[in-house]
Structures are given as structure tokens and as C-alpha cells.
Design an enzyme around this catalytic site. Structure first.
Site, PDB file in Angstrom:
ATOM      1  N   ASP A 141     -11.065   2.131   3.535  1.00  0.00           N
ATOM      2  CA  ASP A 141     -11.574   0.826   3.095  1.00  0.00           C
ATOM      3  C   ASP A 141     -13.044   0.868   2.696  1.00  0.00           C
ATOM      4  O   ASP A 141     -13.550  -0.070   2.077  1.00  0.00           O
ATOM      5  CB  ASP A 141     -11.396  -0.213   4.201  1.00  0.00           C
ATOM      6  N   LYS A 177       0.835  -1.207   0.000  1.00  0.00           N
ATOM      7  CA  LYS A 177       0.000   0.000   0.000  1.00  0.00           C
ATOM      8  C   LYS A 177       0.868   1.255   0.000  1.00  0.00           C
ATOM      9  O   LYS A 177       0.581   2.231  -0.710  1.00  0.00           O
ATOM     10  CB  LYS A 177      -0.934  -0.004   1.212  1.00  0.00           C
ATOM     11  N   GLN A 200      -5.295  -2.572   9.441  1.00  0.00           N
ATOM     12  CA  GLN A 200      -5.005  -3.822   8.753  1.00  0.00           C
ATOM     13  C   GLN A 200      -5.593  -5.015   9.520  1.00  0.00           C
ATOM     14  O   GLN A 200      -5.401  -5.156  10.724  1.00  0.00           O
ATOM     15  CB  GLN A 200      -3.495  -4.002   8.592  1.00  0.00           C
TER      16      GLN A 200
END
Length: 295
Positions: free
Chosen positions: A119, A52, A96
Site C-alpha cells: 500500500d 485484488k 485490509q
């Protein structure tokens, strides 16, 4: 001849566009920033988070890294979330997954500022997705479902009136992609199949599009696919290759299905790159909304 839906190629085009938009934001005094909160040192999670931040460097997004040990308490994780919420340099962030055992994942997700939910999985943002039937959503969208829709658009695949069979009811894909597919802008008819579905193979054989997100290697076989169907392979399984003597990544769709399909996503190289690109898009769009709000 079956068409490969190349997520790597399309995500590269998306990154090119994001790079220009980031440059424009910087000219206005705003630099998008992606934050990541990593708890523990799971090898898969460490690698994914590193990817990322590598993506961020490609397009000019600021990287903001927060790391906690495996034995971090709920309060310590919650405090890190609050710090990212309050950090003006962070326009979007992710926690995460998976979190360590014993940590209430939903409670942590619920603490994220919905405007910084990179997200697109905060309950508020999922609720906005439910409410906007026309698809005119201005809040962050779930990355993988959005990435699949963008991949269809890039290859001119029209889903209006098509029968879509979704395999798997996980929150990341199965339970959320139906909301995007059934919006008026896409206009597909969606059947969600799971472990309680009677004769799942019958549903697959009827479908114009199969979205497989079960995590069961090779579950979709050629006899499950009608000629000319579109196959989207989201599942990821580690399967030991006896000949090579090592583990390999395999998707939910048996590769023998490809020759029967009109189009398919390779796995890897199909949906994964699109998911990562959409994460960047959510962060950039959050920064653009901040600039617009100040204007």
C-alpha cells in the site's frame, strides 16, 4: 470539449506491461506474490480483497490469502503480519482496512516489513517520500496518489506550475498526494483544504486542478470550478436513489461540473482502477528489487 480520464483503459495498459514483467521475473526464477490479511467479513472489504486477487490472476501474480475472524485479538493479527513478513513467496502484502474496533491500526501498519508494504503507507516509506524532493523514490509509493499521477501522465497533462486544490486531509490521499504533486518531477503548487479551511470555495475557484477526496457526494459544484480546470474525483459515497429504489455510488464532484472542465475522472471508473493497478505495480517492483539485490 471535456476529456474523460479513463482509469479503466489506462490500468489495462499498465496491467499489460506488468504481465510482461512478471513473465520476465518467472524466467529468472522469481514469482511476485501479493498477500492480503482480511479480518472479519465486512461485505465491502471482502469484495475489495477478491478484486485484488482477481487482478493478480490477470497478470500472473501469486495470491496469498490470510483471513481472521471479526473477534481476532491484536496479538493474532500481529502474528499474521509477522508470518507474511517471513513468507518468501510474498513480495508484498496489505492489511485490509478497516480493522475491528479496538485494534490499534497504526501499530499493525508499523509491523509490516517496509519492503513488503504494497500500500505504500508504512511510516518508513512515507518518510522516504518526504525526504526525496526530486521524486527519485525507490520505496513503495501510496497507491491512490501514484495512480492519479500516472493517469495525468497517460493523458499528457502537465502540472508544472499549476495550482492544485486538494480537498480532504485523509492519509490515503489528501495528506500524501501533495508530496507527489510538489516533487520537482511534477512541480505543482498544492493547497490542502479541510474542515478548518476558511472559504474552501474560493480555493477551488482559483485552482487549475481539483482533487476531491472528502467522501461528500456532489460537494464540488459547477460554480466552484473555473473554466478549463481538471477534476479528479476520489470520494466515494453511497446515496439512495429514490427513483431506482436502491443505493448508488456517487463521487465528490457533481457531474454537472464536467462541461466546464478540460478533463475529469469519472466515478466510478477513474481513480479506482488506477489504485488497484498501482498495488500490483508495487508488488512487482518489490520482486524486481529482490532479484536485482541477488544479482
Amino acid at each position: 470539449m471535456s476529456m474523460k480520464l479513463d482509469g479503466k483503459a489506462v490500468s489495462a495498459q499498465i496491467k499489460d506491461d506488468l504481465r510482461e514483467r512478471v513473465a520476465n521475473l518467472k524466467r529468472q526464477g522469481a514469482t511476485p506474490g501479493l498477500g492480503t490479511l482480511l479480518v472479519g467479513n465486512d461485505p465491502g472489504s471482502v469484495k475489495y480483497v477478491a478484486g485484488k486477487h482477481s487482478d493478480c490472476e490477470e497478470v500472473g501474480i501469486r495470491s496469498i490469502k490470510r483471513e481472521l475472524p471479526e473477534d481476532a485479538t491484536f496479538d493474532q493479527i500481529a502474528q499474521a503480519v509477522r508470518e507474511l513478513n517471513d513468507d518468501p513467496e510474498c513480495t508484498g502484502f496489505i492489511v485490509q482496512m478497516p480493522l475491528p474496533k479496538g485494534i490499534d491500526t497504526n501499530a499493525i501498519i508499523g509491523m509490516i516489513d517496509p519492503a513488503k508494504d504494497a500500500d505504500g503507507m508504512h511510516p518508513y516509506n512515507l518518510g522516504e517520500l518526504v525526504l526525496h524532493v526530486r521524486g527519485d523514490v525507490s520505496t513503495p509509493l501510496p497507491c491512490t496518489p501514484r495512480g492519479i499521477i500516472e493517469l495525468f501522465k497517460a493523458y499528457g497533462i502537465d502540472l508544472d506550475g499549476k495550482e492544485v486544490c486538494v480537498l480532504g486531509r485523509g492519509i490515503t490521499v489528501g495528506r500524501t498526494i501533495g508530496l507527489l504533486l510538489a516533487s520537482r518531477g511534477v512541480n505543482a503548487t498544492v493547497t490542502l483544504c479541510h474542515t478548518g479551511t476558511k472559504d474552501v470555495h474560493k480555493h477551488m475557484r482559483r485552482a487549475d486542478v481539483i482533487v476531491a477526496a472528502m467522501g461528500v457526494a456532489g460537494f464540488v459544484k459547477p460554480e466552484d470550478v473555473k473554466d478549463g480546470a481538471v477534476l479528479v474525483d476520489v470520494g466515494v459515497s453511497r446515496v439512495f436513489d429514490e427513483e431506482a429504489g436502491r443505493y448508488r455510488i456517487k463521487g465528490d464532484v457533481d457531474k454537472a461540473c464536467y462541461e466546464k472542465s478540460a478533463a475529469y475522472t469519472p466515478n466510478p471508473g477513474g481513480v479506482g482502477p488506477m489504485t488497484r493497478a498501482m498495488l500490483l505495480a508495487n508488488v512487482v517492483e518489490a520482486a524486481e528489487r529482490q532479484v536485482a539485490a541477488r544479482a
